[in-house]
Design an enzyme around this catalytic site. Structure first.
Site, PDB file in Angstrom:
ATOM      1  N   ILE A   1       1.225  -1.112  -0.022  1.00  0.00           N
ATOM      2  CA  ILE A   1       0.584   0.318   0.113  1.00  0.00           C
ATOM      3  C   ILE A   1       1.044   1.550  -0.017  1.00  0.00           C
ATOM      4  CG2 ILE A   1      -1.503   1.514   0.731  1.00  0.00           C
ATOM      5  CD1 ILE A   1      -2.100  -1.405   2.396  1.00  0.00           C
ATOM      6  N   CYS A   2       1.037   1.969  -0.982  1.00  0.00           N
ATOM      7  CA  CYS A   2       1.309   3.297  -0.814  1.00  0.00           C
ATOM      8  C   CYS A   2       2.924   2.908  -1.274  1.00  0.00           C
ATOM      9  CB  CYS A   2       1.096   4.303   0.748  1.00  0.00           C
ATOM     10  SG  CYS A   2       1.432   5.998  -0.044  1.00  0.00           S
ATOM     11  N   ALA A   3       3.390   3.606   0.036  1.00  0.00           N
ATOM     12  CA  ALA A   3       4.994   3.918  -0.350  1.00  0.00           C
ATOM     13  C   ALA A   3       5.627   2.402   0.305  1.00  0.00           C
ATOM     14  CB  ALA A   3       5.810   4.633   1.027  1.00  0.00           C
TER      15      ALA A   3
ATOM     16  N   THR B   1       1.541   3.848  -6.766  1.00  0.00           N
ATOM     17  CA  THR B   1       2.012   3.995  -5.417  1.00  0.00           C
ATOM     18  C   THR B   1       1.413   4.437  -5.234  1.00  0.00           C
ATOM     19  OG1 THR B   1       3.284   4.105  -4.139  1.00  0.00           O
ATOM     20  CG2 THR B   1       3.684   4.913  -6.459  1.00  0.00           C
TER      21      THR B   1
END
Length: 335
Positions: free
Chosen positions: A113-115, A133
């Site tokens: 998730i994300c970073a 991302t």
């Protein structure tokens, strides 16, 4: 193990330095709520998801929490959550990457998730694959891991054995996707309704912002960028811009693309659409007027370009993000 529960899968949440614990605990709660939604009174047992937390201690990766302690661990999915610090400050996590690679070889689906995509990318398993991302980190991910095909427009990319999710709160999209996969679509929808969140299927494009590159060191191009920003890019004809930079047109085009990553026309469009987004958010001016004020004499051309950049029509964008529209609606309701 709790009685009355039939565990259908185990999901491991990876706790790494400076990760977002809100996502870890939010997913833990989401999967528990999904189990509650799956409970059927007539059945002696109900399907549920086992959740475990994993962190590095010394050279080992150990379990620090287990919703159903007892059985041997068999992770169906392992998730790297978002980070609370910028990706350029994240340290290499070789031990975690090696551990996740071993899990993948044994059949575990890896998720980020994300970073968290930066942790997942360290395994090398994203090479040649599409991945997403947070839109603000996409360029850094592509630069650090050039073999990854980064698509930051998408909120979630499901490759079956690897799933990547976009923004910081995209853990809800990933969580619901896994609930649908493990407990079925009706349980997923019940969980989404209970938590008052949208089911999976969103895109990041409406949330993205144009962030110009200004640290490239080319002073001639930087001066043109500043001029475009100050004038709203209403005039971005290449001959005029090249003259402002004191460069021959071909040289200007080459240096502009190298410095900014965009052609001058694309750069100007991004500035103008950003101005239009702000007007749609903060005013109630008609779309045709906003189109004209941002340099588009033809409203239909403006609408097509706006949709291409944001994924929404101007009217849809205003309904979703319009501060002025919402304030007017609230005032009317109080009158």
């Amino acid at each position: 193990m709790n009685t009355g529960r039939r565990l259908v899968a185990e999901i491991g949440l990876v706790i790494y330095p400076d990760c977002q614990l809100a996502a870890v605990y939010g997913l833990t709660d989401l999967f528990r709520i999904a189990g509650d939604m799956a409970r059927v009174a007539e059945e002696p047992t109900s399907p549920a998801i086992r959740v475990s937390h994993w962190r590095q201690e010394g050279a080992e990766i150990v379990c620090s929490y287990d919703s159903d302690p007892g059985p041997d661990h068999a992770l169906a999915h392992a998730i790297t959550p978002p980070s609370l610090i910028m990706p350029d400050r994240m340290q290499p996590m070789t031990a975690l990457a090696d551990w996740m690679s071993r899990l993948h070889r044994s059949g575990t689906t890896l998720c980020s998730i994300c970073a968290g995509a930066f942790v997942l990318a360290e395994t090398g398993l994203l090479q040649g694959r599409e991945a997403t991302t947070h839109w603000a980190f996409a360029e850094t991910l592509a630069s650090r891991f050039p073999a990854v095909r980064v698509d930051a427009d998408r909120m979630l990319i499901d490759d079956g054995d690897i799933i990547t999710a976009g923004g910081i709160l995209a853990w809800t999209d990933l969580g619901l996707t896994l609930v649908e996969r493990l407990l079925g679509p009706s349980v997923m929808l019940d969980t989404a309704r209970f938590l008052i969140i949208d089911p999976p299927g969103r895109t990041q494009r409406p949330y993205g912002q144009f962030v110009p590159k200004l640290d490239h060191g080319d002073q001639a191009i930087l001066a043109v960028q500043h001029w475009l920003q100050a004038t709203g890019a209403k005039d971005h004809a290449v001959p005029m811009l090249a003259a402002r930079a004191g460069l021959e047109e071909r040289t200007f085009l080459r240096r502009f693309k190298k410095a900014t990553g965009l052609r001058p026309t694309e750069y100007g469009q991004q500035i103008r659409i950003a101005k239009a987004r702000e007007a749609l958010e903060r005013t109630r001016r008609p779309v045709e007027q906003i189109a004209w004020q941002t340099g588009y004499g033809d409203p239909s051309t403006f609408r097509k370009l706006f949709h291409r950049v944001t994924g929404l029509s101007p009217q849809e964008y205003r309904r979703r993000f319009g501060i002025a529209l919402q304030a007017h609606a609230n005032a009317s309701a109080e009158a």
